[in-house]
Design an enzyme around this catalytic site. Structure first.
Site, PDB file in Angstrom:
ATOM      1  N   GLU A 102       0.839  -1.194   0.000  1.00 28.95           N
ATOM      2  CA  GLU A 102       0.000   0.000   0.000  1.00 28.95           C
ATOM      3  C   GLU A 102       0.878   1.249   0.000  1.00 28.95           C
ATOM      4  OE1 GLU A 102      -2.430   1.548  -0.717  1.00 28.95           O
ATOM      5  OE2 GLU A 102      -3.954   1.798   0.831  1.00 28.95           O
ATOM      6  N   ASP A 103       0.356   2.329  -0.535  1.00 35.81           N
ATOM      7  CA  ASP A 103       1.124   3.579  -0.526  1.00 35.81           C
ATOM      8  C   ASP A 103       1.122   4.236   0.858  1.00 35.81           C
ATOM      9  OD1 ASP A 103      -1.606   4.221  -0.699  1.00 35.81           O
ATOM     10  OD2 ASP A 103      -1.384   5.589  -2.389  1.00 35.81           O
ATOM     11  N   ASP A 106      -3.521   5.791   6.399  1.00 35.72           N
ATOM     12  CA  ASP A 106      -3.998   7.079   6.887  1.00 35.72           C
ATOM     13  C   ASP A 106      -4.985   6.807   8.037  1.00 35.72           C
ATOM     14  OD1 ASP A 106      -4.266   9.952   6.615  1.00 35.72           O
ATOM     15  OD2 ASP A 106      -6.113   9.651   5.526  1.00 35.72           O
ATOM     16  N   PHE A 155      -1.055  16.315   3.533  1.00 35.80           N
ATOM     17  CA  PHE A 155      -1.496  15.636   2.320  1.00 35.80           C
ATOM     18  C   PHE A 155      -0.305  15.567   1.364  1.00 35.80           C
ATOM     19  CE2 PHE A 155      -3.751  14.709  -1.567  1.00 35.80           C
ATOM     20  CZ  PHE A 155      -4.645  13.755  -1.116  1.00 35.80           C
ATOM     21  N   ARG A 168       1.165  11.849  -9.745  1.00 42.57           N
ATOM     22  CA  ARG A 168       1.649  10.489  -9.464  1.00 42.57           C
ATOM     23  C   ARG A 168       3.062  10.282 -10.005  1.00 42.57           C
ATOM     24  NH1 ARG A 168      -2.646   7.116  -7.769  1.00 42.57           N
ATOM     25  NH2 ARG A 168      -4.663   7.627  -8.657  1.00 42.57           N
TER      26      ARG A 168
HETATM   27  P1  IMP Z   1      -7.082   5.091   4.770  1.00 41.00           P
HETATM   28  O1  IMP Z   1      -8.151   4.134   4.429  1.00 41.00           O
HETATM   29  O2  IMP Z   1      -7.615   6.344   5.384  1.00 41.00           O
HETATM   30  O3  IMP Z   1      -5.951   4.497   5.582  1.00 41.00           O
HETATM   31  O4  IMP Z   1      -6.535   5.655   3.433  1.00 41.00           O
HETATM   32  C1  IMP Z   1      -5.652   5.050   2.666  1.00 41.00           C
HETATM   33  C2  IMP Z   1      -5.714   5.618   1.269  1.00 41.00           C
HETATM   34  O5  IMP Z   1      -6.036   7.009   1.249  1.00 41.00           O
HETATM   35  C3  IMP Z   1      -4.374   5.513   0.632  1.00 41.00           C
HETATM   36  O6  IMP Z   1      -4.263   4.331  -0.086  1.00 41.00           O
HETATM   37  C4  IMP Z   1      -4.349   6.690  -0.302  1.00 41.00           C
HETATM   38  O7  IMP Z   1      -4.911   6.315  -1.531  1.00 41.00           O
HETATM   39  C5  IMP Z   1      -5.249   7.688   0.312  1.00 41.00           C
HETATM   40  N1  IMP Z   1      -4.466   8.743   0.992  1.00 41.00           N
HETATM   41  C6  IMP Z   1      -4.247   8.873   2.316  1.00 41.00           C
HETATM   42  N2  IMP Z   1      -3.469   9.917   2.582  1.00 41.00           N
HETATM   43  C7  IMP Z   1      -3.173  10.472   1.386  1.00 41.00           C
HETATM   44  C8  IMP Z   1      -2.356  11.584   0.998  1.00 41.00           C
HETATM   45  O8  IMP Z   1      -1.737  12.288   1.815  1.00 41.00           O
HETATM   46  N3  IMP Z   1      -2.281  11.817  -0.338  1.00 41.00           N
HETATM   47  C9  IMP Z   1      -2.922  11.067  -1.266  1.00 41.00           C
HETATM   48  N4  IMP Z   1      -3.679  10.029  -0.952  1.00 41.00           N
HETATM   49  C10 IMP Z   1      -3.804   9.715   0.371  1.00 41.00           C
HETATM   50 MG    MG Z   2      -4.916   4.138  -2.107  1.00 40.71          MG
END
Ligand code: IMP
Ligand code: MG
Length: 181
Positions: A102-103, A106, A155, A168
């Site tokens: 995963e990237d 969050d 962000f 990207r």
């Molecule tokens: P989570 O479900 O809130 O943990 O979100 C995870 C997903 O939200 C990641 O796979 C990203 O695609 C997106 N995301 C979270 N933070 C960022 C950010 O700072 N920039 C861009 N995408 C983000």
């Molecule tokens: Mg994502």
């Protein structure tokens, strides 16, 4: 397209990312040493650059690459919290070792939901790796098994990660700074 004007301030250089991935690859190799094949599952789309660099540091493991897409932010900078599987794996993972790539973690909803889903397919071993972690934003109790960098609540874009599909293709991770106040 993003609606507000912004600039991007570099946060993590391409060189630092490459060095960190080398170290992560060593950890992953010791976790998955042995003859079993490893299925490396990239979460689309944000992990595509990370997974490309990571698997090339795992060149002495026997791996397959597959992809899964979960619903994401859409064009906003806020999580939707409700996570749906939009595109499923092509291959089988039952009885196999799986590493989910995963990237960013969050709120934690995405990886919590995706790993819960993948466990219903009975993998032998299921591990997760995230390039970035924003612990301050967590809403569900989730921690990736391997993490590249912990970052503050900003962000970020670049290295596969987008803002409303833009940026990207930056080789580094940068933080978005809005210039309209
Ligand atoms: P989570 O479900 O809130 O943990 O979100 C995870 C997903 O939200 C990641 O796979 C990203 O695609 C997106 N995301 C979270 N933070 C960022 C950010 O700072 N920039 C861009 N995408 C983000
Ligand atoms: Mg994502």
């Amino acid at each position: 397209m993003p609606q507000r004007p912004y600039v991007i301030d570099q946060m993590i250089s391409a060189k630092s990312i490459a060095a960190r991935i080398e170290a992560l690859a060593r950890e992953i190799k010791s976790e998955f040493s042995g003859a079993d094949k490893l299925v490396v599952v990239g979460l689309l789309r944000g992990s595509f650059v990370f997974i490309a660099d990571l698997v090339r540091e795992l060149d002495d493991l026997d791996i397959e690459v597959d992809f899964l897409e979960a619903s994401s932010y859409g064009d906003s900078t806020e999580s939707s919290r409700e996570v749906r599987i939009l595109k499923d794996l092509r291959g089988e993972i039952a009885g196999r070792n799986v590493l989910v790539v995963e990237d960013i973690v969050d709120t934690g909803h995405t990886l919590a939901r995706v790993t819960e889903y993948l466990r219903t397919r009975d993998p032998a071993k299921l591990r997760t790796i995230a390039l970035l972690d924003k612990p301050a934003r967590r809403e569900v109790d989730f921690k990736a098994d391997f993490t590249g960098f912990e970052i503050p609540d900003e962000f970020v874009v670049g290295y596969g990660i987008d803002y409303a599909q833009a940026n990207r293709n930056l080789p580094y991770i940068g933080k978005v700074r809005f210039t309209d106040g």
